[in-house]
Structures are given as C-alpha cells and as structure tokens.
Design a protein around this motif. Sequence first.
Motif, PDB file in Angstrom:
ATOM      1  N   LYS A 352      37.474  43.892  71.237  1.00  0.00           N
ATOM      2  CA  LYS A 352      37.609  43.812  72.442  1.00  0.00           C
ATOM      3  C   LYS A 352      36.987  42.511  73.092  1.00  0.00           C
ATOM      4  O   LYS A 352      37.530  42.065  74.224  1.00  0.00           O
ATOM      5  N   GLU A 353      35.839  42.127  72.661  1.00  0.00           N
ATOM      6  CA  GLU A 353      35.168  40.989  73.013  1.00  0.00           C
ATOM      7  C   GLU A 353      36.586  39.751  72.823  1.00  0.00           C
ATOM      8  O   GLU A 353      36.550  38.924  74.019  1.00  0.00           O
ATOM      9  N   ASP A 354      37.009  39.515  71.540  1.00  0.00           N
ATOM     10  CA  ASP A 354      37.905  38.426  71.684  1.00  0.00           C
ATOM     11  C   ASP A 354      39.055  38.465  72.447  1.00  0.00           C
ATOM     12  O   ASP A 354      39.518  37.666  73.026  1.00  0.00           O
ATOM     13  N   ALA A 355      39.761  39.742  72.654  1.00  0.00           N
ATOM     14  CA  ALA A 355      40.885  40.197  73.616  1.00  0.00           C
ATOM     15  C   ALA A 355      40.372  39.550  74.825  1.00  0.00           C
ATOM     16  O   ALA A 355      41.175  39.011  75.551  1.00  0.00           O
ATOM     17  N   LEU A 356      39.165  39.808  75.379  1.00  0.00           N
ATOM     18  CA  LEU A 356      38.896  39.261  76.830  1.00  0.00           C
ATOM     19  C   LEU A 356      38.695  37.993  76.872  1.00  0.00           C
ATOM     20  O   LEU A 356      39.324  37.281  77.702  1.00  0.00           O
ATOM     21  N   ASP A 357      38.144  37.190  75.849  1.00  0.00           N
ATOM     22  CA  ASP A 357      37.892  35.731  75.900  1.00  0.00           C
ATOM     23  C   ASP A 357      38.891  35.148  75.614  1.00  0.00           C
ATOM     24  O   ASP A 357      39.366  33.911  76.123  1.00  0.00           O
ATOM     25  N   TYR A 358      40.252  35.666  74.944  1.00  0.00           N
ATOM     26  CA  TYR A 358      41.218  34.800  74.569  1.00  0.00           C
ATOM     27  C   TYR A 358      42.535  35.307  75.561  1.00  0.00           C
ATOM     28  O   TYR A 358      43.610  35.099  75.004  1.00  0.00           O
ATOM     29  N   SER A 359      42.287  36.034  76.430  1.00  0.00           N
ATOM     30  CA  SER A 359      43.462  36.379  77.503  1.00  0.00           C
ATOM     31  C   SER A 359      44.301  37.535  76.862  1.00  0.00           C
ATOM     32  O   SER A 359      45.604  37.373  77.284  1.00  0.00           O
ATOM     33  N   GLN A 360      44.087  38.189  75.928  1.00  0.00           N
ATOM     34  CA  GLN A 360      44.996  39.104  75.342  1.00  0.00           C
ATOM     35  C   GLN A 360      45.014  40.347  75.888  1.00  0.00           C
ATOM     36  O   GLN A 360      46.035  41.076  76.190  1.00  0.00           O
ATOM     37  N   SER A 361      43.755  40.608  76.650  1.00  0.00           N
ATOM     38  CA  SER A 361      43.703  42.030  77.353  1.00  0.00           C
ATOM     39  C   SER A 361      42.758  41.820  78.491  1.00  0.00           C
ATOM     40  O   SER A 361      41.695  40.804  78.602  1.00  0.00           O
ATOM     41  N   MET A 362      43.000  42.564  79.628  1.00  0.00           N
ATOM     42  CA  MET A 362      42.075  42.703  80.634  1.00  0.00           C
ATOM     43  C   MET A 362      42.744  43.533  81.669  1.00  0.00           C
ATOM     44  O   MET A 362      43.624  44.125  81.452  1.00  0.00           O
ATOM     45  N   MET A 363      41.857  44.137  82.697  1.00  0.00           N
ATOM     46  CA  MET A 363      42.115  45.116  83.590  1.00  0.00           C
ATOM     47  C   MET A 363      43.207  44.916  84.189  1.00  0.00           C
ATOM     48  O   MET A 363      43.356  43.897  85.080  1.00  0.00           O
ATOM     49  N   ASN A 364      44.454  45.970  84.219  1.00  0.00           N
ATOM     50  CA  ASN A 364      45.380  45.595  84.921  1.00  0.00           C
ATOM     51  C   ASN A 364      46.222  46.674  85.734  1.00  0.00           C
ATOM     52  O   ASN A 364      47.096  46.627  86.481  1.00  0.00           O
ATOM     53  N   HIS A 365      45.582  47.892  85.753  1.00  0.00           N
ATOM     54  CA  HIS A 365      46.161  49.250  86.200  1.00  0.00           C
ATOM     55  C   HIS A 365      44.841  50.086  86.565  1.00  0.00           C
ATOM     56  O   HIS A 365      44.050  50.154  85.415  1.00  0.00           O
ATOM     57  N   ALA A 366      44.828  50.951  87.637  1.00  0.00           N
ATOM     58  CA  ALA A 366      43.797  51.785  87.938  1.00  0.00           C
ATOM     59  C   ALA A 366      44.330  53.263  87.851  1.00  0.00           C
ATOM     60  O   ALA A 366      45.514  53.485  88.411  1.00  0.00           O
ATOM     61  N   MET A 367      43.879  54.135  87.187  1.00  0.00           N
ATOM     62  CA  MET A 367      44.321  55.560  87.346  1.00  0.00           C
ATOM     63  C   MET A 367      43.049  56.529  87.652  1.00  0.00           C
ATOM     64  O   MET A 367      41.993  56.078  87.855  1.00  0.00           O
ATOM     65  N   VAL A 368      43.237  57.608  87.071  1.00  0.00           N
ATOM     66  CA  VAL A 368      42.125  58.668  87.450  1.00  0.00           C
ATOM     67  C   VAL A 368      42.045  59.628  86.218  1.00  0.00           C
ATOM     68  O   VAL A 368      42.923  60.174  85.850  1.00  0.00           O
ATOM     69  N   LEU A 369      40.803  59.937  86.003  1.00  0.00           N
ATOM     70  CA  LEU A 369      40.252  60.647  84.796  1.00  0.00           C
ATOM     71  C   LEU A 369      40.341  62.059  85.549  1.00  0.00           C
ATOM     72  O   LEU A 369      39.401  62.338  86.349  1.00  0.00           O
ATOM     73  N   THR A 370      40.933  63.069  84.987  1.00  0.00           N
ATOM     74  CA  THR A 370      41.304  64.376  85.403  1.00  0.00           C
ATOM     75  C   THR A 370      40.516  65.631  84.455  1.00  0.00           C
ATOM     76  O   THR A 370      40.684  66.647  84.864  1.00  0.00           O
ATOM     77  N   GLY A 371      40.408  64.918  83.300  1.00  0.00           N
ATOM     78  CA  GLY A 371      39.966  65.985  82.264  1.00  0.00           C
ATOM     79  C   GLY A 371      39.630  65.276  81.056  1.00  0.00           C
ATOM     80  O   GLY A 371      39.888  64.003  80.911  1.00  0.00           O
ATOM     81  N   VAL A 372      39.140  65.944  80.063  1.00  0.00           N
ATOM     82  CA  VAL A 372      38.566  65.093  78.998  1.00  0.00           C
ATOM     83  C   VAL A 372      38.463  66.597  78.067  1.00  0.00           C
ATOM     84  O   VAL A 372      37.949  67.644  78.195  1.00  0.00           O
ATOM     85  N   ASP A 373      38.660  66.295  76.588  1.00  0.00           N
ATOM     86  CA  ASP A 373      38.700  67.217  75.310  1.00  0.00           C
ATOM     87  C   ASP A 373      37.418  67.003  74.789  1.00  0.00           C
ATOM     88  O   ASP A 373      37.089  65.859  74.065  1.00  0.00           O
ATOM     89  N   LEU A 374      36.355  67.784  74.753  1.00  0.00           N
ATOM     90  CA  LEU A 374      35.064  67.735  73.969  1.00  0.00           C
ATOM     91  C   LEU A 374      35.125  68.572  72.627  1.00  0.00           C
ATOM     92  O   LEU A 374      35.244  69.853  72.951  1.00  0.00           O
ATOM     93  N   VAL A 375      34.632  67.835  71.890  1.00  0.00           N
ATOM     94  CA  VAL A 375      34.370  68.490  70.550  1.00  0.00           C
ATOM     95  C   VAL A 375      32.916  68.015  69.967  1.00  0.00           C
ATOM     96  O   VAL A 375      32.571  67.063  69.920  1.00  0.00           O
ATOM     97  N   ASP A 376      32.112  69.256  70.080  1.00  0.00           N
ATOM     98  CA  ASP A 376      30.676  68.952  69.628  1.00  0.00           C
ATOM     99  C   ASP A 376      30.001  68.138  71.001  1.00  0.00           C
ATOM    100  O   ASP A 376      29.427  67.199  70.499  1.00  0.00           O
TER     101      ASP A 376
END
Length: 444
Positions: A352-376
């Motif tokens: 994740k660090e390298d992807a940010l530093d080398y322009s492979q990845s960055m935030m480009n979309h916003a959405m909403v978390l409306t649920g999560v599946d929890l195990v333990d």
Amino acid sequence: MSFAISPADLASFSADYQADQTNAVLERAVTKNGVQAASFDWHAKADNDQHFSIDLKTGKVANQKQSGRCWMFAALNTMRHDMQQKFNLPTDFELSQSYQFFWDKFEKANYFYENVVKTAELPTDDRKVAWLMETPQQDGGQWDMLVALIDKYGVVPQSAMPESYNSSRSNELNAVLNQKLRHDAVILRQAIADGETETQINARRKAMMNDVYRMLAYAFGEPVQEFTFEYRDEAGEFHREAGLTPKTFFAKYVGWNLDDYVSIINAPTQDKEYHQTYTIEMLGNVVGGRQVKHLNLPMAEFKQLAVDQLKAGESVWFGADVSQMSERKMGILALNTFGYEDLFKTQLTMSKEDALDYSQSMMNHAMVLTGVDLVDDQPTKWKVENSWGEQVGEKGYFVMSDAWMDKFCYQVVVNKKYLSDELKAAQAAEPVVLKPWDPMGTLA
C-alpha cells in the motif's frame, strides 16, 4: 547505464514465448475476451455474498450518472439514511445533489482565484502554478469540503432543486468553466504584475464571480432560497411544511452537528506519521470555510472506528481506489477478483505504501458503508452503498472484502464520540501541511 533492445533480444523473447504451448491458449482467450474477462476468478463472487451480521436499513441507491459527484452523493446519503429513520421518509427520498453542485463549483471558482493571486509572483512553469492551471476546478471533492458548503448554504430536498442535464452530465460545463477560469487567471496575474491595488484586484474578482454565477445558473438553474417540503411517509401519511430555507431545513430535518464528524485516513507512507493530522496546501472550496483535515491511523484502529459506528446504527462515508480489483456489474471489490499475475505470469503486487508513493493507487471514489460481517468480532466483508444506480451490484450495493479494504481504502468519516481521549487529542492537533499533489489530497 542504459539498455537498448537488440534484434537478438527480440528473437530470444519470441523463442521463450513460443516454447510454452499454454501461451497460444491464453493469447486466444485474452484477444477474444479482454484482460478482465479472461482473468476473472469466480471464487471472488462465491467468497463475497450479500449477507452481513450488521446490515443497516437504507433505501434505494442514488445515481450520479455522468458526473464526478460521488463524494457529494455519499455524504448526502449518510444524512438521508438518518432522516429516513427519523421521519419515516420514502425509500427513494434524496437530498439535492444539484444544489450542492452549484455552490461547490461557485466556491471552487473563487478558491481558484484566491490561489491564482497567492501564486501570482511565481512563473507559469513553477510546479504549483502548473498544478493549479492543470485543473482549475473539477467535480470531485472531500468530506470537509461538503461540510464547508453546508455550513454556508445548508441543504434542500431534491424536490426543491432537481437534477438538470448539466448536473448529470458535467463534462461540457467543466470544459467551458475551466476555460473561463484560466482566461481570468491571465488577467489577474497581469493585473498584479502591473501593480494594481488589492481593492482593484478584488473588484476584478467580484466581476469574474458575477460571470461564474450567471454561467452556473444557466447550467443548473438558480439555487432555491425558500421552498415548501411535501412528502408522504412510508405509513401513507402526508406532510407539508412551507417557508423553509436551506439552513432551516438542515437544522430541522438533518440536525447534525457537523463539527462532530472527522476524517480518518490510512496512509502508511514514510512521510506521514500515525496519530498525526494532515492538511493539503491549496485544497478546498470555500475561502474561509472548513479546512480539509485528516487524522492518520493504523488500519486496525481505522477499521474499528468504522465498525463502532455501524454497530451504533449509523452508516459511514469512506473513500477508496475503486479502479483496483473491482467488478462493476457484479459489485465485487476483492483482491482475488482478477488473476492478473497468474494470467500474465508476472509479478504485479505492490505494498500500500509503494502504491501511494509510485502513483499506482490513490483515493478516487467515495461510497457509504452500510453493513459489515463480523466473525469473532472481526470484519470479514463490508456492505457498500454505491451511487451508480441500481443496474450494478445487488440493486446498487457492492460487497468489499476486508482484505480489499486493507489494501485500497484510504479514508473514513466518523463521529468523534467513537474516538478515545488520546485520539481526540491527536485529532485536535495542528495539522502538518502536505504539498498540493500529495495523494491524500486527491478528490473523490
């Protein structure tokens, strides 16, 4: 040190390709079907079904259509979820994204002029000036930028200011508006070079903003100032309230203290310490409005805050890189969605660090978390409300694996009440100022 490709090298590459008989099969599959279809892993669908131990009641998804307003849709969606529960509003109720879009573009124009004046003594080939002129304004934004708009202009229901051609298809307007802003930048820089006074410069800016207001009014319609709110609730009861303004509507029907909601990021790069706040130079929309400010946390703390808010029954605005390992039609966000490495027999994985530093990845979309599946009590997958209409995913809802979140999720917005005292103190600290082009300054 240099390396030029020779004919002998080409012959070697071809011989290596021909020696593996599976390459012919893969060549046929990829040339016929494309890279994604040829590498899709059906296990990603099986591993990410639409069942969650925490699943908030929301409603129909919205559709930003051919515009870059995801950040705006996502933020307004978190508010309408709460409104639907409080007032039993119909499932298709929406707040007006067009109203916010008008004021965002209006304020971004003035913010651009402000930065033009601040950088007027720098040459046009200076990196800051070049960055500024590359995109004077755009559709994207961040949570704090929407808060700045609401603080100043309030909100209205979509019925009070509906969508227009240009709010749903913004490319034409953006092209003309950016041309206008660059044209005005030439005038402002020259006026400052000629020694005009601050009063004279501000008079020029006021005239420019008058032009911008007219352009936006043509494109979106002039923003509503007073309106009547009418709706029939889910029980069939009719409601009507006249004489509302955007601010009184927000106060009565949304009622949030927006100062309570703060941005949390996960940026594991060497230049950003954890438990430190950051802002970005020249990033914002409302001059004198709320500052963009992020608290950087390790991923475990980052995700726990999101879980805590979902457990309390409140959805979560978040920002991610949706271009990575994303199957739009099925609505899957998972690291095994596509087997690119297996298909091409090469290594592609980056931290994740390298992807940010080398322009492979960055935030480009916003959405909403409306649920999560929890195990333990640990998340395994997350339910995501998108803003691309009901034709993708499960009626517009996506599934995000927890591993995908670790890798490609960069921002969540949570109520400060979920922060420990130590985190509250860290969030209140003065932010470090990052350069305008820092990946944490990208707009969703």
